[in-house]
Scaffold this motif. Structure first.
Motif, PDB file in Angstrom:
ATOM      1  N   UNK A  81       0.831  -1.202   0.000  1.00 27.86           N
ATOM      2  CA  UNK A  81       0.000   0.000   0.000  1.00 27.86           C
ATOM      3  C   UNK A  81       0.873   1.263   0.000  1.00 27.86           C
ATOM      4  N   UNK A  82       1.923   1.259   0.802  1.00 28.41           N
ATOM      5  CA  UNK A  82       2.811   2.416   0.877  1.00 28.41           C
ATOM      6  C   UNK A  82       3.552   2.641  -0.441  1.00 28.41           C
ATOM      7  N   UNK A  83       4.090   1.572  -1.007  1.00 30.07           N
ATOM      8  CA  UNK A  83       4.845   1.707  -2.259  1.00 30.07           C
ATOM      9  C   UNK A  83       3.920   2.102  -3.401  1.00 30.07           C
ATOM     10  N   UNK A  84       2.744   1.480  -3.484  1.00 30.24           N
ATOM     11  CA  UNK A  84       1.816   1.785  -4.577  1.00 30.24           C
ATOM     12  C   UNK A  84       1.289   3.209  -4.471  1.00 30.24           C
ATOM     13  N   UNK A  85       1.037   3.686  -3.272  1.00 29.53           N
ATOM     14  CA  UNK A  85       0.550   5.064  -3.101  1.00 29.53           C
ATOM     15  C   UNK A  85       1.634   6.080  -3.455  1.00 29.53           C
ATOM     16  N   UNK A  86       2.870   5.771  -3.075  1.00 32.22           N
ATOM     17  CA  UNK A  86       3.946   6.722  -3.368  1.00 32.22           C
ATOM     18  C   UNK A  86       4.282   6.785  -4.854  1.00 32.22           C
ATOM     19  N   UNK A  87       3.986   5.737  -5.592  1.00 34.80           N
ATOM     20  CA  UNK A  87       4.254   5.711  -7.027  1.00 34.80           C
ATOM     21  C   UNK A  87       3.037   6.101  -7.857  1.00 34.80           C
ATOM     22  N   UNK A  88       1.936   6.401  -7.208  1.00 27.99           N
ATOM     23  CA  UNK A  88       0.745   6.868  -7.919  1.00 27.99           C
ATOM     24  C   UNK A  88      -0.111   5.753  -8.507  1.00 27.99           C
ATOM     25  N   UNK A  89       0.114   4.532  -8.122  1.00 36.25           N
ATOM     26  CA  UNK A  89      -0.696   3.411  -8.619  1.00 36.25           C
ATOM     27  C   UNK A  89      -1.837   3.179  -7.629  1.00 36.25           C
ATOM     28  N   UNK A  90      -2.923   3.922  -7.836  1.00 38.30           N
ATOM     29  CA  UNK A  90      -4.007   3.898  -6.858  1.00 38.30           C
ATOM     30  C   UNK A  90      -4.857   2.630  -6.925  1.00 38.30           C
ATOM     31  N   UNK A  91      -4.863   1.959  -8.054  1.00 38.38           N
ATOM     32  CA  UNK A  91      -5.571   0.677  -8.141  1.00 38.38           C
ATOM     33  C   UNK A  91      -4.921  -0.382  -7.267  1.00 38.38           C
ATOM     34  N   UNK A  92      -3.589  -0.465  -7.347  1.00 38.09           N
ATOM     35  CA  UNK A  92      -2.860  -1.422  -6.514  1.00 38.09           C
ATOM     36  C   UNK A  92      -2.934  -1.018  -5.048  1.00 38.09           C
ATOM     37  N   UNK A  93      -2.926   0.292  -4.778  1.00 37.62           N
ATOM     38  CA  UNK A  93      -3.027   0.760  -3.397  1.00 37.62           C
ATOM     39  C   UNK A  93      -4.379   0.381  -2.803  1.00 37.62           C
ATOM     40  N   UNK A  94      -5.428   0.477  -3.609  1.00 33.46           N
ATOM     41  CA  UNK A  94      -6.758   0.112  -3.117  1.00 33.46           C
ATOM     42  C   UNK A  94      -6.844  -1.390  -2.812  1.00 33.46           C
ATOM     43  N   UNK A  95      -6.258  -2.209  -3.682  1.00 27.84           N
ATOM     44  CA  UNK A  95      -6.265  -3.657  -3.442  1.00 27.84           C
ATOM     45  C   UNK A  95      -5.410  -4.028  -2.223  1.00 27.84           C
ATOM     46  N   UNK A  96      -4.292  -3.337  -2.041  1.00 31.56           N
ATOM     47  CA  UNK A  96      -3.452  -3.601  -0.876  1.00 31.56           C
ATOM     48  C   UNK A  96      -4.164  -3.164   0.400  1.00 31.56           C
TER      49      UNK A  96
END
Length: 127
Positions: A81-96
């Motif tokens: 979630x932290x890595x995906x949010x910092x890279x702007x991948x909000x789909x992966x952040x939501x799944x994490x």
């Protein structure tokens, strides 16, 4: 002598209400059995199962495995979630984030299962 009379006069619940069992074959033996069961109470016999100690060991081991997997998933999902949010991948952040919430829920349910079971076993005889 067997009749098809209701058993309501033979079986009384502890709260004073009569049980409404119409169409049940009643006899003197059945009435005495029903009144004995209601008077003495019927409770589960946990010592009646062979290997109950082994069953408790297996359940304890499974709960430990569930707790370890849940904690590992919390760590993995939080990092993802932290890595995906910092890279702007909000789909992966939501799944994490969803995985993190599911892992926290699983850990909470695993931890609360013993307390819930003990609570239910404690109020069972009082019903």
């Amino acid at each position: 002598m067997i009749t098809h009379a209701p058993l309501a006069s033979a079986v009384h619940l502890r709260s004073g209400y009569a049980a409404h069992l119409t169409g049940v074959i009643s006899s003197t033996a059945l009435r005495s059995l029903a009144s004995t069961v209601v008077a003495t109470g019927v409770y589960p016999n946990f010592g009646g199962i062979g290997g109950a100690g082994d069953l408790k060991t297996v359940i304890g081991a499974l709960m430990t495995i569930v707790l370890v997997v849940a904690v590992l998933m919390i760590v993995v999902c939080a990092a993802t979630w932290a890595v995906a949010s910092s890279h702007g991948n909000y789909g992966a952040a939501m799944k994490a984030r969803t995985g993190l919430l599911v892992a926290v829920g699983a850990a909470a349910l695993d931890g609360a299962a013993i307390a819930w079971l003990n609570f239910l076993l404690g109020i069972g005889p009082t019903l």
